[in-house]
Write a protein that holds these residues in place. Structure first.
Motif, PDB file in Angstrom:
ATOM      1  N   THR A  17       0.863  -1.177   0.000  1.00 40.19           N
ATOM      2  CA  THR A  17       0.000   0.000   0.000  1.00 40.19           C
ATOM      3  C   THR A  17       0.903   1.231   0.000  1.00 40.19           C
ATOM      4  OG1 THR A  17      -1.554  -1.228   1.336  1.00 40.19           O
ATOM      5  CG2 THR A  17      -1.886   1.152   1.192  1.00 40.19           C
ATOM      6  N   LEU A  19       1.771   5.128   0.656  1.00 38.89           N
ATOM      7  CA  LEU A  19       1.358   6.237   1.517  1.00 38.89           C
ATOM      8  C   LEU A  19       1.749   7.582   0.914  1.00 38.89           C
ATOM      9  CD1 LEU A  19       0.042   6.994   4.266  1.00 38.89           C
ATOM     10  CD2 LEU A  19       2.358   7.337   5.088  1.00 38.89           C
ATOM     11  N   HIS A  51       6.954   6.204   1.268  1.00 37.16           N
ATOM     12  CA  HIS A  51       6.569   5.184   2.242  1.00 37.16           C
ATOM     13  C   HIS A  51       5.624   4.174   1.601  1.00 37.16           C
ATOM     14  CE1 HIS A  51       7.661   7.819   5.880  1.00 37.16           C
ATOM     15  NE2 HIS A  51       8.420   6.749   5.905  1.00 37.16           N
ATOM     16  N   TYR A  53       3.743   0.252   2.497  1.00 36.29           N
ATOM     17  CA  TYR A  53       3.407  -0.673   3.589  1.00 36.29           C
ATOM     18  C   TYR A  53       3.230  -2.070   3.023  1.00 36.29           C
ATOM     19  CZ  TYR A  53       0.491  -2.619   7.411  1.00 36.29           C
ATOM     20  OH  TYR A  53      -0.047  -3.379   8.421  1.00 36.29           O
ATOM     21  N   ARG A  59       4.036  -6.760   7.051  1.00 36.74           N
ATOM     22  CA  ARG A  59       3.531  -5.553   7.719  1.00 36.74           C
ATOM     23  C   ARG A  59       4.630  -4.544   8.014  1.00 36.74           C
ATOM     24  NH1 ARG A  59       0.380  -8.407  11.659  1.00 36.74           N
ATOM     25  NH2 ARG A  59       1.462  -7.173  13.222  1.00 36.74           N
ATOM     26  N   ALA A  60       5.725  -4.623   7.318  1.00 34.93           N
ATOM     27  CA  ALA A  60       6.781  -3.628   7.511  1.00 34.93           C
ATOM     28  C   ALA A  60       6.458  -2.379   6.706  1.00 34.93           C
ATOM     29  CB  ALA A  60       8.122  -4.188   7.064  1.00 34.93           C
ATOM     30  N   TRP A  61       6.786  -1.230   7.288  1.00 34.75           N
ATOM     31  CA  TRP A  61       6.781   0.014   6.521  1.00 34.75           C
ATOM     32  C   TRP A  61       8.145   0.166   5.878  1.00 34.75           C
ATOM     33  CZ3 TRP A  61       3.126   3.322   4.934  1.00 34.75           C
ATOM     34  CH2 TRP A  61       1.854   3.172   5.499  1.00 34.75           C
ATOM     35  N   ALA A  79      11.691   0.874   7.385  1.00 35.64           N
ATOM     36  CA  ALA A  79      11.561   2.039   8.253  1.00 35.64           C
ATOM     37  C   ALA A  79      12.356   1.781   9.527  1.00 35.64           C
ATOM     38  CB  ALA A  79      10.096   2.280   8.588  1.00 35.64           C
ATOM     39  N   GLY A  81      11.805   1.673  12.576  1.00 33.46           N
ATOM     40  CA  GLY A  81      11.289   0.783  13.607  1.00 33.46           C
ATOM     41  C   GLY A  81      10.724  -0.518  13.065  1.00 33.46           C
ATOM     42  N   ALA A  82      10.963  -0.807  11.776  1.00 32.21           N
ATOM     43  CA  ALA A  82      10.414  -2.037  11.210  1.00 32.21           C
ATOM     44  C   ALA A  82      11.142  -3.248  11.769  1.00 32.21           C
ATOM     45  CB  ALA A  82      10.532  -2.019   9.684  1.00 32.21           C
ATOM     46  N   GLY A  83      10.470  -4.372  11.730  1.00 31.25           N
ATOM     47  CA  GLY A  83      11.071  -5.589  12.260  1.00 31.25           C
ATOM     48  C   GLY A  83      10.831  -5.699  13.746  1.00 31.25           C
ATOM     49  N   ALA A  84      11.359  -6.747  14.343  1.00 33.00           N
ATOM     50  CA  ALA A  84      11.040  -7.044  15.734  1.00 33.00           C
ATOM     51  C   ALA A  84      11.901  -6.267  16.718  1.00 33.00           C
ATOM     52  CB  ALA A  84      11.190  -8.540  15.984  1.00 33.00           C
TER      53      ALA A  84
END
Lengths: 89, 993
Positions: A17, A19, A51, A53, A59-61, A79, A81-84
């Motif tokens: 998706t 952005l 960006h 998605y 579900r990573a940005w 991004a 903060g992506a990932g665990a």
């Protein structure tokens, strides 16, 4: 179009998706700065950082560097903060 | 059996004379053979007139033998499978085929609308714009329907398509479009290199022009070489050959679209098989070997049945052993056209004359003429005498000014060849002009694609093989395959000499675009009227805009345009090429995604149980939700819903609310994260408590709402509305990953993992005690309003219990793992029997939320602020959150905003309707006096009247005021009272008790 997700590999556009411009940074405060952040966007004809998605996958940005004229994608990075893992941890 | 195929040669051709096929055209019975197209079978049967033209209803015959055909369009099949505008030239013959000509009434031979020809002077370019100007209201009512009846193509079936279509993906190294000499050579080189190859051929036989024009390759006849090559390709492990498959488009990232006509060659697809299959092919490289299209020369009467492309005539004679005429004249401006004279003589047909526009004819052709006993006329065809029965006499303007006449029943025309530049130009590429062949050739191509052979302007057989082989080898190498390509197939190159000729002046209509009936004078008129750009020319005259996309007409149109404007053809330029190369059925794009499979269907965990109860379901997004549960004797939905509401308010009921989005929020920073995404605070929420939260968009408008519970210090459980479940997840992931990456928090979507039921009504606790382990304290002290915690159920299953209420009653929501959802519903029914438990649907849920004044989708409509919804006080002033700054904008805090308020008709018996506009008493309804509208309505069993919520200017300050509800859509206008939006139990005692 196909995007190489850093977590999942090359996937088809339908899994992603869009952005928009990835350049503006959310300001901490200031009505004018926030107004710019929310409404003012460059309409780039050429290379742009965007960006995307990966909702149909991990579900990573993602930050995708794409040429809006040719749709050529030259870089894809997760991004911050992506990932665990937590940033800096 | 030869049947009535009078124009069939006794031998030769790629048809199976042992397999005769019967078919009907316009009701008349004919026969053909396996291997025929409908067009070749019609040719074999001497049928020349196959359709009437679009605008003038002129008689038309078959012009080509391929997918570029503008004239021979038919309605194929009947009933629900009737397909209009099908090209007879590509439709394969099958036993029992039925086809009907188009655009004629009452019959093809006697067409009333052909009087249009008499009025031809008014049907010039742009005549719709010029003629049907006034009065404006006549356009929709009179002009357009009349024009549509008169001008048009085939009729759509008007019935649901009974067939199935498939959509599939394929991945390969090299995809090749076309299986002529260039395509086969490319496949050989790539396949031998070890590349994964997909070879797409539009036709049902491989070979391209080799099928009609033959030749010698590697010392073998073309047919032998094709057979040997196909055998080698089929033996290679990674080469897939797909016939009846057109590569129609190229998309970003090396993705190609192809349509495979799996079963179009049969009367109907065999059971459980698809009719067509849409391929999306991801290929590292693409070789376009799509060949070239022979182009007509524009002259008066060039649309007379019996005028045919020279190459098409060779196809019919050589490939199908069908003779389009007995005495053939040939009009050419190039060497290649002469092959048709050779073919005609070899087939024992008469050549009436060759009209060659070039100054010189080769000695070989001169001797052919003298051997064949026909004259070579230097000059041009300036007119054709003939009508619906076909060509009779041809007028020739000889070089030097003299005139001649030639008697013939067929006229072959060759104006040269246009490389098929579609695929290479679909990414806005502009082909470049090559003077030596007087044609546009590809000038670059989308990344990874290359054209070879005739598609690249290389018309010689040897050149086609060479370019194809080299392109195939390079493509394989680029894709990382480096096997031995072996030896290249070799053939001689025939000379190609051409003198450009586009348009011969003469008396009578000379057609550029035969499918859209655009004449040379239309092009000239458009230019005179100022339509100088080719894009304007195209749209004003509709040149090239028919289903054939101008494959035989565009270049001639440009050339005529260039000539009248005094510019060169390359200066005039081309229009933009766009896919698809051939028409692709919408059904193929849809694939299986139609009817009930148009989108995925989500069923709630208790769906099957609800269906057993006779629930009426409603679609909410992808979900099917129980809307109400009718009982015997209830006359309408309202009676059922009213019963359900009363049962909840007086006893106990339950409702499956699993469709709410559910997100687990974990991590030491979970509270801080929620503080930033909700307007109210969650870090301060005590463990074991739930809180209603409101989320804004960054622009200050309300985004979503729901309750969030704190199950542990670092674990929150968040719910969203049903509609926004996916979007909120996406939004929260954005906040977490992009905006606040420094926070240590993780999100997990658990919407599908939990079945959740709302249990509501004064007897809720009685029912729950039957479900929950007796050790759990459900008292008001042990489990107060807004409590939330894990509990053990009787039998040991762990569940989550939330004391939250949407109905305004004493209520709990209980969550169990989704696989226990159905059992939970059944259990609630059994355990609740003594208390008269009543399942209720979304309609009763909605009634109770309106009675309680809770906002929902109609109020969270993307224009409302928290304050508009009466929730302004929730906005924390102690922290930053998404949307905080922009929510403070002047317009979003203006005092005259439309805010949520209760609405009830002053006449208690009146039904309130949502959508009605609120107008002050005594004012005229109109935009200036519009103060808002009714957003949600229901019949309130408690108040025994219709009530609603609305967004009304300064609504909360106007409680008690009588205003008008004006509903022009339904023709209603009545008085309503603005009131408190909480109609029921305003102090909330019931839900706390």
């Amino acid at each position: 179009m196909r995007i190489v997700c850093p977590f999942c590999g090359e996937r088809e556009l339908g899994e992603f998706t869009y952005l928009g411009d990835a350049k503006p940074q959310r300001p901490a405060a200031g009505a004018d700065a926030v107004y710019d952040y929310v409404y003012l966007r460059d309409n780039v004809a050429g290379v742009m950082s965007e960006h995307w998605y990966h909702g149909g996958g991990c579900r990573a940005w993602l930050k995708v560097t794409r040429n809006t004229l040719t749709h050529e994608i030259s870089a894809v990075e997760p991004a911050a903060g992506a990932g665990a893992a937590k940033v800096g941890a | 059996m030869r049947g009535n195929q009078a124009n069939r040669l006794n031998d030769g051709g790629l048809i199976d004379r042992s397999a005769p096929l019967n078919f009907r055209f316009d009701g008349k019975a004919f026969s053909g053979f396996e291997g025929d197209t409908l067009a070749s079978a019609l040719v074999a049967n001497g049928v020349k007139l196959v359709g009437r033209s679009f605008k003038y209803h002129r008689p038309r015959g078959i012009l080509t033998a391929g997918s570029e055909e503008p004239n021979a369009l038919v309605e194929l099949r009947s009933g629900a499978r009737r397909e209009p505008n099908t090209k007879a030239t590509t439709a394969e013959l099958y036993e029992g085929l039925e086809a009907a000509s188009q655009n004629r009434w009452p019959s093809l031979n006697f067409d009333v609308m052909s009087v249009n020809q008499l009025f031809a002077p008014i049907f010039v370019a742009g005549f719709y714009y010029k003629t049907f100007m006034w009065p404006a209201k006549f356009w929709e009512a009179i002009y357009e329907p009349a024009i549509r009846r008169a001008a048009g193509l085939g009729r759509a079936a008007g019935l649901s398509d009974p067939d199935h279509y498939d959509k599939v993906w394929a991945h390969c190294d090299v995809v090749i479009a076309g299986s002529g000499p260039a395509g086969l050579a490319a496949a050989l080189a790539a396949g031998r290199s070890g590349a994964r190859v997909i070879l797409c051929e539009e036709d049902f036989v491989l070979g391209g022009r080799l099928l009609a024009d033959g030749g010698t390759i590697d010392g073998l006849s073309a047919a032998e070489w094709v057979a040997r090559t196909v055998a080698e390709l089929e033996a290679l492990p990674d080469v897939r050959i797909m016939t009846r498959t057109t590569l129609f488009g190229v998309y970003d990232g090396g993705t190609y679209g192809a349509i495979e006509r799996v079963n179009d060659h049969l009367p109907a697809p065999p059971e459980h098989q698809v009719r067509q299959r849409l391929w999306r092919i991801v290929a590292k490289r693409c070789v376009v070997a799509a060949g070239a299209i022979e182009r007509p020369i524009v002259f008066a009467g060039n649309d007379t049945p019996g005028v045919m492309m020279a190459s098409a005539m060779r196809s019919y004679i050589n490939r199908y052993a069908a003779t389009p005429a007995r005495r053939i004249a040939l009009f050419t401006n190039n060497e290649d056209g002469w092959r048709t004279a050779e073919t005609a003589i070899a087939a024992g047909l008469q050549v009436a004359a060759v009209i060659d526009a070039r100054p010189d004819v080769s000695p070989a052709h001169r001797s052919l003429a003298s051997k064949g006993g026909f004259p070579v006329l230097h000059g041009s065809v300036s007119g054709v005498d003939g009508g619906k029965s076909g060509v009779r006499k041809i007028s020739v303007s000889l070089t030097g000014g003299a005139r001649a006449e030639v008697e013939a029943d067929g006229l072959a025309v060759s104006g040269g060849w246009n490389p098929a530049v579609g695929l290479t130009s679909y990414h806005r590429g502009r082909p470049k002009w090559r003077d030596d062949i007087a044609a546009f050739v590809p000038d670059g191509a989308p990344p990874g694609m290359v054209a070879a052979g005739a598609a690249n302007g290389a018309f010689g057989l040897g050149a086609c093989l060479r370019e194809g082989f080299e392109a195939g080898a390079t493509a394989a190498r680029d894709a990382g395959r480096s096997g031995n390509t072996g030896s290249m197939p070799v053939a001689d190159d025939a000379a190609f000499s051409l003198t450009p000729l586009w348009h011969v002046a003469g008396k009578g209509k000379a057609f550029v675009d035969q499918q859209h009936d655009v004449t040379a004078s239309d092009v000239e008129l458009a230019q005179r009227e100022g339509f100088q750009s080719v894009e304007h020319l195209k749209r004003y005259t509709t040149l090239g805009m028919a289903t054939d996309q101008g494959k035989t007409s565009n270049v001639a149109g440009l050339a005529i345009m260039a000539a009248v404007s005094g510019k060169s053809i390359p200066e005039t330029g081309t229009t933009i090429y766009r896919p698809p190369y051939v028409p692709v059925a919408i059904g193929a794009f849809a694939g299986h995604h139609r009817d009930e499979n148009f989108h995925a269907t989500r069923l709630t965990p208790s769906h099957h149980w609800a269906a057993e109860q006779g629930a009426i379901f409603v679609d909410t997004g992808l979900w099917k939700r129980a809307q109400w549960y009718p009982r015997a004797g209830e006359k309408d939905w309202l009676e059922s819903v009213t019963r359900e509401v009363k049962a909840v308010r007086s006893g106990v009921g339950f409702c499956d609310v699993s469709t709410l989005g559910k997100i687990d929020v974990h991590g030491p920073d979970a509270g801080a994260f929620l503080d930033r995404v909700y307007i109210n605070a969650f870090s301060s929420l005590a463990v074991g408590k739930a809180r209603y939260g409101l989320m804004l968009r960054e622009d200050g408008i309300v985004y979503d709402d729901g309750t969030t519970s704190r199950l542990a210090e670092d674990h929150y459980f968040l719910t969203t509305t049903t509609a926004k479940a996916g979007l909120v997840m996406q939004h929260l992931e954005f906040c977490r990953q992009v905006l606040f990456p420094e926070l240590d928090v993780q999100l997990t979507s658990v919407s599908d993992q939990w079945a959740q039921f709302s249990i509501a009504g004064p007897k809720t606790r009685d029912l729950l005690k039957e479900i929950v382990d007796p050790a759990e304290d459900l008292s008001n002290e042990g489990f107060p309003f807004m409590g939330a915690r894990e509990v053990k159920l009787r039998g040991g299953l762990k569940a989550r219990l939330f004391r939250i209420s949407f109905s305004g009653e004493m209520a709990f929501e209980i969550s169990v793992p989704a696989r226990y959802g159905e059992a939970m519903a059944r259990n609630l029914m059994i355990a609740g029997k003594p208390f008269g438990v009543t399942p209720y649907g979304t309609e009763a849920l909605g009634v109770m939320r309106i009675e309680k004044g809770h906002v929902a989708g109609p109020e969270l409509n993307g224009t409302t602020t928290a304050a508009d919804l009466g929730l302004g006080k929730m906005m924390s002033t102690k922290k930053d959150f998404i949307g905080r700054v922009m929510a403070g904008r002047e317009a979003l805090t203006a005092l005259n905003r439309q805010v949520v308020v209760g609405i009830k008709p002053t006449d208690k018996a009146r039904r309130l309707r949502s959508g009605a506009h609120i107008i002050p008493k005594g004012e005229t309804p109109g935009p200036d006096n519009d103060q808002g509208y009714v957003t949600s309505v229901c019949f309130s069993p408690v108040l025994d009247q219709w009530i609603g919520l609305g967004l009304v200017e300064r609504g909360r300050e106007r409680i008690g005021e009588i205003v008008r509800a004006h509903d022009p859509l339904r023709g209603e206008d009545y008085d309503v009272e603005l009131c408190n939006s909480v109609f029921y139990d305003p102090d909330g005692g019931r839900q706390r008790g």
